[in-house]
Design an enzyme around this catalytic site. Structure first.
Site, short mmCIF file in Angstrom:
data_model
loop_
_atom_site.label_atom_id
_atom_site.label_comp_id
_atom_site.label_asym_id
_atom_site.label_seq_id
_atom_site.Cartn_x
_atom_site.Cartn_y
_atom_site.Cartn_z
N CYS A 1 -101.04 -33.36 73.45
CA CYS A 1 -100.83 -33.90 72.10
C CYS A 1 -99.33 -34.11 71.97
O CYS A 1 -98.62 -34.12 72.98
CB CYS A 1 -101.43 -33.01 71.00
SG CYS A 1 -100.63 -31.44 70.71
N THR B 1 -96.79 -32.19 70.75
CA THR B 1 -96.00 -31.04 71.21
C THR B 1 -96.77 -30.16 72.17
O THR B 1 -96.18 -29.29 72.82
CB THR B 1 -95.58 -30.16 70.02
OG1 THR B 1 -96.76 -29.64 69.40
CG2 THR B 1 -94.72 -30.92 69.03
N HIS C 1 -101.94 -6.73 85.04
CA HIS C 1 -102.16 -7.87 84.15
C HIS C 1 -103.61 -7.95 83.69
O HIS C 1 -103.88 -8.35 82.56
CB HIS C 1 -101.73 -9.16 84.84
CG HIS C 1 -100.33 -9.13 85.34
ND1 HIS C 1 -99.24 -9.02 84.51
CD2 HIS C 1 -99.84 -9.15 86.61
CE1 HIS C 1 -98.13 -8.99 85.23
NE2 HIS C 1 -98.47 -9.07 86.50
N ASP D 1 -105.18 -36.23 72.10
CA ASP D 1 -105.27 -37.07 70.91
C ASP D 1 -104.55 -38.39 71.23
O ASP D 1 -104.15 -38.63 72.38
CB ASP D 1 -104.69 -36.35 69.68
CG ASP D 1 -103.19 -36.11 69.76
OD1 ASP D 1 -102.54 -36.48 70.76
OD2 ASP D 1 -102.66 -35.53 68.79
N HIS E 1 -99.62 -14.00 85.46
CA HIS E 1 -99.69 -12.81 84.62
C HIS E 1 -100.78 -12.86 83.55
O HIS E 1 -101.28 -11.82 83.13
CB HIS E 1 -98.35 -12.58 83.92
CG HIS E 1 -97.26 -12.23 84.87
ND1 HIS E 1 -96.00 -11.87 84.44
CD2 HIS E 1 -97.20 -12.19 86.23
CE1 HIS E 1 -95.23 -11.62 85.49
NE2 HIS E 1 -95.94 -11.82 86.58
#
Length: 140
Positions: free
Chosen positions: A65, A67, A133, A8, A98
């Protein structure tokens, strides 16, 4: 390697120098935008990168973005996507080993350029371990 990137308007400050760095490393890049500082909505770009990854048009995706959280949530709405938000290299590495993550999400308000490069390096160079995994990934 072919990598899709998107952000963004807030993530643009990390996306652009990372895109340049990717070119220097020899990666093929598909940039889905945004390329403007005008306010925009992160789900548009998170979903666009995710579609390219899910359809195997690219190997991996990196999204940005403020965060890293919002755009990762949008990407994770697409079937087959395992997007992870990371702010340090160790979690990025383990997310690939993992969880076989296929999109890395970074926050421009959380980390700087050099840390972003370290995180991306660890993530791209890690390999999925499979085994126990894989069983977990098959559960979702």
């Amino acid at each position: 390697m072919k990598i899709a990137i998107g952000s963004d308007h807030v993530g643009l400050v990390l996306k652009e120098p990372i895109k340049k760095w990717f070119y220097e490393l020899g990666y093929e890049i598909i940039d889905v935008g945004t390329n403007k500082l005008e306010r925009t909505d992160y789900p548009l770009f998170g979903k666009e990168v995710a579609k390219l990854v899910a359809n195997k048009e690219v190997d991996l995706g990196v999204i940005f973005c403020g965060t890293g959280v919002g755009i990762s949530l949008a990407a994770n709405k697409i079937k087959g996507i395992r997007a992870v938000v990371c702010s340090e290299p160790y979690s990025a590495k383990l997310s690939k080993e993992h969880n076989n993550t296929n999109i890395l999400s970074l926050g421009s308000r959380v980390i700087g350029l050099e840390l972003a490069k370290m995180i991306i390096n660890e993530w791209i160079n890690a390999n999925f371990e499979g085994g126990r995994h894989q069983k977990r990934i098959d559960m979702y």
